[in-house]
Motif scaffolding. Structure first.
Motif, PDB file in Angstrom:
ATOM      1  N   LEU A 182     -12.722 155.776   7.924  1.00 21.95           N
ATOM      2  CA  LEU A 182     -13.274 157.015   8.562  1.00 21.95           C
ATOM      3  C   LEU A 182     -14.589 156.765   9.353  1.00 21.95           C
ATOM      4  O   LEU A 182     -15.397 155.894   8.975  1.00 21.95           O
ATOM      5  N   ASN A 183     -14.928 157.489  10.525  1.00 21.94           N
ATOM      6  CA  ASN A 183     -16.127 157.193  11.414  1.00 21.94           C
ATOM      7  C   ASN A 183     -17.285 157.913  10.773  1.00 21.94           C
ATOM      8  O   ASN A 183     -17.757 159.049  11.306  1.00 21.94           O
ATOM      9  N   VAL A 184     -17.607 157.754   9.589  1.00 19.33           N
ATOM     10  CA  VAL A 184     -18.647 158.193   8.766  1.00 19.33           C
ATOM     11  C   VAL A 184     -19.406 157.302   8.211  1.00 19.33           C
ATOM     12  O   VAL A 184     -19.013 156.379   7.413  1.00 19.33           O
TER      13      VAL A 184
ATOM     14  N   GLY B   2     -24.030 160.054   6.653  1.00 19.67           N
ATOM     15  CA  GLY B   2     -22.875 161.143   6.982  1.00 19.67           C
ATOM     16  C   GLY B   2     -22.636 161.236   8.480  1.00 19.67           C
ATOM     17  O   GLY B   2     -21.972 162.119   8.844  1.00 19.67           O
ATOM     18  N   ARG B   3     -23.344 160.577   9.437  1.00 17.51           N
ATOM     19  CA  ARG B   3     -23.102 160.617  10.672  1.00 17.51           C
ATOM     20  C   ARG B   3     -21.941 159.499  11.347  1.00 17.51           C
ATOM     21  O   ARG B   3     -21.614 158.871  10.691  1.00 17.51           O
ATOM     22  N   ARG B   4     -21.604 159.839  12.438  1.00 16.04           N
ATOM     23  CA  ARG B   4     -20.516 159.151  13.133  1.00 16.04           C
ATOM     24  C   ARG B   4     -21.263 157.580  13.305  1.00 16.04           C
ATOM     25  O   ARG B   4     -22.502 157.569  13.655  1.00 16.04           O
ATOM     26  N   LEU B   5     -20.383 156.732  13.656  1.00 20.08           N
ATOM     27  CA  LEU B   5     -21.100 155.147  13.822  1.00 20.08           C
ATOM     28  C   LEU B   5     -21.120 154.849  15.419  1.00 20.08           C
ATOM     29  O   LEU B   5     -21.991 154.105  15.707  1.00 20.08           O
ATOM     30  N   ASP B   6     -20.372 155.548  16.102  1.00 15.27           N
ATOM     31  CA  ASP B   6     -20.277 155.284  17.370  1.00 15.27           C
ATOM     32  C   ASP B   6     -21.645 155.742  18.164  1.00 15.27           C
ATOM     33  O   ASP B   6     -22.152 156.869  17.936  1.00 15.27           O
ATOM     34  N   TYR B   7     -22.035 155.047  19.472  1.00 13.16           N
ATOM     35  CA  TYR B   7     -23.170 155.459  19.883  1.00 13.16           C
ATOM     36  C   TYR B   7     -22.502 156.373  21.158  1.00 13.16           C
ATOM     37  O   TYR B   7     -23.569 157.110  21.873  1.00 13.16           O
ATOM     38  N   ALA B   8     -21.315 156.491  21.397  1.00  9.19           N
ATOM     39  CA  ALA B   8     -20.960 157.468  22.449  1.00  9.19           C
ATOM     40  C   ALA B   8     -19.432 157.392  21.942  1.00  9.19           C
ATOM     41  O   ALA B   8     -18.815 156.783  21.225  1.00  9.19           O
ATOM     42  N   PRO B   9     -18.621 158.799  22.227  1.00  9.49           N
ATOM     43  CA  PRO B   9     -17.369 158.802  21.834  1.00  9.49           C
ATOM     44  C   PRO B   9     -16.526 157.570  21.644  1.00  9.49           C
ATOM     45  O   PRO B   9     -16.171 157.183  23.086  1.00  9.49           O
ATOM     46  N   GLY B  10     -15.953 156.879  20.570  1.00 12.67           N
ATOM     47  CA  GLY B  10     -15.142 155.744  20.999  1.00 12.67           C
ATOM     48  C   GLY B  10     -15.796 154.646  21.098  1.00 12.67           C
ATOM     49  O   GLY B  10     -15.167 153.647  21.308  1.00 12.67           O
ATOM     50  N   ARG B  11     -17.189 154.502  21.377  1.00  8.90           N
ATOM     51  CA  ARG B  11     -17.827 153.102  21.841  1.00  8.90           C
ATOM     52  C   ARG B  11     -18.779 152.757  20.638  1.00  8.90           C
ATOM     53  O   ARG B  11     -19.693 153.579  20.239  1.00  8.90           O
ATOM     54  N   PHE B  12     -18.470 151.673  20.198  1.00  7.86           N
ATOM     55  CA  PHE B  12     -19.160 151.097  18.857  1.00  7.86           C
ATOM     56  C   PHE B  12     -20.126 149.724  19.211  1.00  7.86           C
ATOM     57  O   PHE B  12     -19.468 149.196  20.025  1.00  7.86           O
ATOM     58  N   LEU B  13     -21.046 149.497  18.280  1.00  7.84           N
ATOM     59  CA  LEU B  13     -21.939 148.277  18.472  1.00  7.84           C
ATOM     60  C   LEU B  13     -21.121 147.306  17.564  1.00  7.84           C
ATOM     61  O   LEU B  13     -21.167 147.422  16.329  1.00  7.84           O
TER      62      LEU B  13
ATOM     63  N   CYS C  18     -23.907 150.776  12.912  1.00 16.38           N
ATOM     64  CA  CYS C  18     -24.170 152.240  12.989  1.00 16.38           C
ATOM     65  C   CYS C  18     -25.029 152.330  14.113  1.00 16.38           C
ATOM     66  O   CYS C  18     -26.322 151.915  14.094  1.00 16.38           O
ATOM     67  N   ALA C  19     -24.858 153.009  14.865  1.00 12.48           N
ATOM     68  CA  ALA C  19     -25.872 153.354  16.140  1.00 12.48           C
ATOM     69  C   ALA C  19     -26.827 154.272  15.906  1.00 12.48           C
ATOM     70  O   ALA C  19     -27.980 154.088  16.308  1.00 12.48           O
ATOM     71  N   VAL C  20     -27.084 155.134  14.756  1.00 12.78           N
ATOM     72  CA  VAL C  20     -27.880 155.932  14.284  1.00 12.78           C
ATOM     73  C   VAL C  20     -29.007 155.269  13.838  1.00 12.78           C
ATOM     74  O   VAL C  20     -30.333 155.269  14.050  1.00 12.78           O
ATOM     75  N   HIS C  21     -28.663 154.384  12.499  1.00 15.64           N
ATOM     76  CA  HIS C  21     -29.653 154.019  11.529  1.00 15.64           C
ATOM     77  C   HIS C  21     -29.667 152.328  11.561  1.00 15.64           C
ATOM     78  O   HIS C  21     -30.544 151.911  10.771  1.00 15.64           O
ATOM     79  N   GLY C  22     -28.662 151.699  12.277  1.00 11.26           N
ATOM     80  CA  GLY C  22     -28.658 150.554  12.451  1.00 11.26           C
ATOM     81  C   GLY C  22     -27.942 149.781  11.070  1.00 11.26           C
ATOM     82  O   GLY C  22     -27.963 148.535  10.991  1.00 11.26           O
ATOM     83  N   ALA C  23     -27.212 150.432  10.094  1.00 11.87           N
ATOM     84  CA  ALA C  23     -26.525 150.012   8.998  1.00 11.87           C
ATOM     85  C   ALA C  23     -25.404 149.219   9.568  1.00 11.87           C
ATOM     86  O   ALA C  23     -24.803 149.470  10.698  1.00 11.87           O
TER      87      ALA C  23
ATOM     88  N   GLU D  78     -10.863 164.648  10.995  1.00 11.35           N
ATOM     89  CA  GLU D  78     -11.780 163.585  10.921  1.00 11.35           C
ATOM     90  C   GLU D  78     -11.577 162.635  12.199  1.00 11.35           C
ATOM     91  O   GLU D  78     -10.420 162.150  12.627  1.00 11.35           O
ATOM     92  N   SER D  79     -12.635 161.879  12.459  1.00 16.37           N
ATOM     93  CA  SER D  79     -12.493 160.819  13.397  1.00 16.37           C
ATOM     94  C   SER D  79     -12.276 159.566  12.701  1.00 16.37           C
ATOM     95  O   SER D  79     -12.922 159.206  11.600  1.00 16.37           O
ATOM     96  N   VAL D  80     -11.444 158.495  13.055  1.00 16.34           N
ATOM     97  CA  VAL D  80     -11.149 157.231  12.538  1.00 16.34           C
ATOM     98  C   VAL D  80     -11.487 156.090  13.268  1.00 16.34           C
ATOM     99  O   VAL D  80     -11.196 155.985  14.687  1.00 16.34           O
TER     100      VAL D  80
END
Length: 118
Positions: free
Chosen positions: A48-50, A55-66, A74-79, A33-35
């Motif tokens: 966990l990066n979920v 169930g998708r990763r939160l980062d918008y690029a590997p290791g980059r977070f908003l 969460c970069a996908v749906h804005g949670a 898993e990604s952490v």
């Protein structure tokens, strides 16, 4: 249930930007898993990066977070998750939470603490 090994080094403290977060990839003790590891001074938290929404990763690029104020977004749906406890305070999974991981700081190293696997 398996137990996380007490010898799982995640990273060094200086590899996490102060006030920021990074991803540790392919953690073998967590079945690859990604952490997410977030830091404020000497205080470190990990999840966990979920996203619990889809169930998708939160980062918008590997290791980059908003990050905004006290939120990890969460970069996908804005949670939006509170950085102190991982609870979703806004978005499609409001009230759910990120899966927290127990940590140990050993000098300037960040280790997974022995515990049952999430």
């Amino acid at each position: 249930m398996d137990t996380v090994s007490p010898t799982t080094l995640l990273c060094r403290l200086d590899e996490i930007p102060d006030g920021g977060a990074t991803a540790i990839e392919d953690v073998a003790a967590l079945d690859g898993e990604s952490v997410i590891v977030a830091r404020r001074g000497g205080e470190v938290r990990a999840w966990l990066n979920v996203c619990p929404h889809a169930g998708r990763r939160l980062d918008y690029a590997p290791g980059r977070f908003l990050l905004k104020d006290e939120l990890l977004i969460c970069a996908v749906h804005g949670a939006s998750f509170n950085r102190n406890d991982g609870i979703c305070v806004a978005g499609p999974c409001r009230g759910e939470h990120l899966r927290a991981l127990a940590l140990e700081l050993r000098g300037d190293e960040v280790w997974l603490a022995p515990c049952d696997r999430p």
